[in-house]
Design a protein around this motif. Structure first.
Motif, PDB file in Angstrom:
ATOM      1  N   GLY A 197     -42.986   0.685  25.164  1.00 28.03           N
ATOM      2  CA  GLY A 197     -42.167   1.227  24.273  1.00 28.03           C
ATOM      3  C   GLY A 197     -41.057   0.211  24.509  1.00 28.03           C
ATOM      4  N   ARG A 198     -40.407  -0.113  25.851  1.00 33.29           N
ATOM      5  CA  ARG A 198     -39.301  -0.653  25.843  1.00 33.29           C
ATOM      6  C   ARG A 198     -39.252  -2.262  25.531  1.00 33.29           C
ATOM      7  NH1 ARG A 198     -38.908   2.575  30.491  1.00 33.29           N
ATOM      8  NH2 ARG A 198     -40.099   1.022  31.894  1.00 33.29           N
ATOM      9  N   GLU A 199     -40.607  -2.659  25.766  1.00 31.32           N
ATOM     10  CA  GLU A 199     -40.827  -4.123  25.350  1.00 31.32           C
ATOM     11  C   GLU A 199     -40.893  -4.169  23.818  1.00 31.32           C
ATOM     12  OE1 GLU A 199     -43.979  -7.956  25.821  1.00 31.32           O
ATOM     13  OE2 GLU A 199     -44.222  -6.004  27.000  1.00 31.32           O
ATOM     14  N   GLY A 200     -41.417  -3.387  23.292  1.00 29.81           N
ATOM     15  CA  GLY A 200     -41.399  -3.240  21.513  1.00 29.81           C
ATOM     16  C   GLY A 200     -40.255  -3.152  21.154  1.00 29.81           C
ATOM     17  N   ARG A 201     -39.061  -2.321  21.835  1.00 34.86           N
ATOM     18  CA  ARG A 201     -37.928  -2.357  21.143  1.00 34.86           C
ATOM     19  C   ARG A 201     -37.170  -3.671  21.608  1.00 34.86           C
ATOM     20  NH1 ARG A 201     -38.782   2.819  22.944  1.00 34.86           N
ATOM     21  NH2 ARG A 201     -37.690   2.593  24.958  1.00 34.86           N
ATOM     22  N   ALA A 202     -37.378  -4.001  22.407  1.00 30.32           N
ATOM     23  CA  ALA A 202     -36.628  -5.363  22.878  1.00 30.32           C
ATOM     24  C   ALA A 202     -37.182  -6.664  22.060  1.00 30.32           C
ATOM     25  CB  ALA A 202     -36.893  -5.704  24.437  1.00 30.32           C
ATOM     26  N   ASP A 203     -38.603  -6.500  21.510  1.00 29.15           N
ATOM     27  CA  ASP A 203     -38.980  -7.693  20.627  1.00 29.15           C
ATOM     28  C   ASP A 203     -39.765  -7.026  19.570  1.00 29.15           C
ATOM     29  OD1 ASP A 203     -39.969  -9.884  19.860  1.00 29.15           O
ATOM     30  OD2 ASP A 203     -41.722  -9.979  21.021  1.00 29.15           O
ATOM     31  N   PRO A 204     -39.252  -6.485  18.763  1.00 35.21           N
ATOM     32  CA  PRO A 204     -39.773  -5.494  17.624  1.00 35.21           C
ATOM     33  C   PRO A 204     -40.636  -6.492  16.645  1.00 35.21           C
ATOM     34  CG  PRO A 204     -37.609  -5.814  16.984  1.00 35.21           C
ATOM     35  CD  PRO A 204     -37.648  -6.546  18.703  1.00 35.21           C
ATOM     36  N   LEU A 205     -41.749  -5.752  16.349  1.00 34.83           N
ATOM     37  CA  LEU A 205     -42.646  -6.440  15.218  1.00 34.83           C
ATOM     38  C   LEU A 205     -41.754  -6.753  13.844  1.00 34.83           C
ATOM     39  CD1 LEU A 205     -45.718  -7.246  14.710  1.00 34.83           C
ATOM     40  CD2 LEU A 205     -45.993  -5.104  13.686  1.00 34.83           C
TER      41      LEU A 205
END
Length: 278
Positions: A197-205
């Protein structure tokens, strides 16, 4: 896997046929739960599923990353001798499918994205709709359970039931499905959920949509429940940005095959038949 992790996978249908269908479950942090969905199309194509590392019968205690999960799928395709796959992702599985397509577009024959991915500011609408579907007492109890540093087995089941019943259009049947899922889709890997979740928010699609649009296979579609608390308008907006068709399933929420099985089965079969023909 190349890092010696062990992943459990399952197959239905004639595994000599190509292309194969691969179903990607949501979460992140849940084991696979798409067996009933796989059965809807297993007579048309081989269908593979797997527990993502750290869930179900795929034990893993190392760090989680989106890149590692993309690599896992590529390694599984190699193990299955599948050069190109029809990807059917649900919820977080749509994010995984999209990121896999960004890295390995040559290995994606077609892609069906069910109830995701959600980009932009969709969380505020999701939270507001969930609050509307819950009583004040239910909201208070859910927050109290979330704040506990450690939960008993029954408290964990109660938390998940409260968190998940609002996923459905029908609150009474939704409570039954949520309670059932809370006992079967266990244990939840909260560490995995937090890290991805944190990685997805840092590098969003969101930042990769132009690149994604350029590499999508010709047969790519969205499918969403019209009564998903996650705003279907967010899916509509994404479908427009990617120039892709979106089918709304009326009277269904985040797991539309539970509330409208016949409609979802017909849609999946049409999609897979088209992908196999292509």
């Amino acid at each position: 896997m190349t890092d010696e992790a062990q992943l459990r996978w399952m197959a239905l249908g004639d595994t000599t046929r190509r292309p194969a269908v691969v179903m990607l479950h949501g979460g992140p942090g849940l084991p696979d739960y798409l067996g009933d969905v796989a059965a809807m199309v297993a007579d048309l194509a081989p269908v593979y599923r797997y527990d993502q590392r750290g869930t179900g019968r795929s034990p893993w205690r190392g760090r989680h990353s989106l890149a590692r999960h993309v690599d896992d799928l590529a390694e599984l395709l190699d193990a299955w001798n599948v050069s190109k796959a029809v990807l059917i992702g649900h919820s977080y599985g749509t994010n995984l499918a999209s990121r896999f397509c960004l890295a390995h577009s040559d290995r994606v024959a077609a892609m069906l994205l069910m109830c995701g991915p959600f980009v932009g500011d969709w969380r505020s609408g999701d939270r507001a709709e969930r609050d509307r579907r819950m009583s004040a007492a239910q909201q208070e109890r859910l927050h109290a359970l979330e704040e506990l540093p450690d939960r008993t087995e029954e408290q964990e089941v109660e938390l998940l039931t409260l968190a998940w019943f609002t996923d459905h259009a029908d609150p009474e049947r939704g409570w039954h499905w949520a309670a059932q899922g809370a006992r079967r889709r266990r244990p939840v890997n909260w560490t995995m959920n937090g890290e991805l979740g944190r990685e997805g928010r840092a590098d969003p699609l969101d930042a990769h949509l132009a690149e994604l649009r350029a590499c999508l296979p010709a047969r790519t579609e969205f499918l969403g429940g019209a009564d998903d608390p996650r705003p279907v308008t967010a899916l509509e907006s994404l479908a427009l940005r990617l120039d892709l068709p979106l089918t709304r399933i009326e009277g269904a929420g985040h797991e539309p095959w539970l509330e409208q099985p016949d409609t979802v089965r017909a849609h999946l079969r049409r999609f897979v038949q088209g992908a196999m023909g292509a």
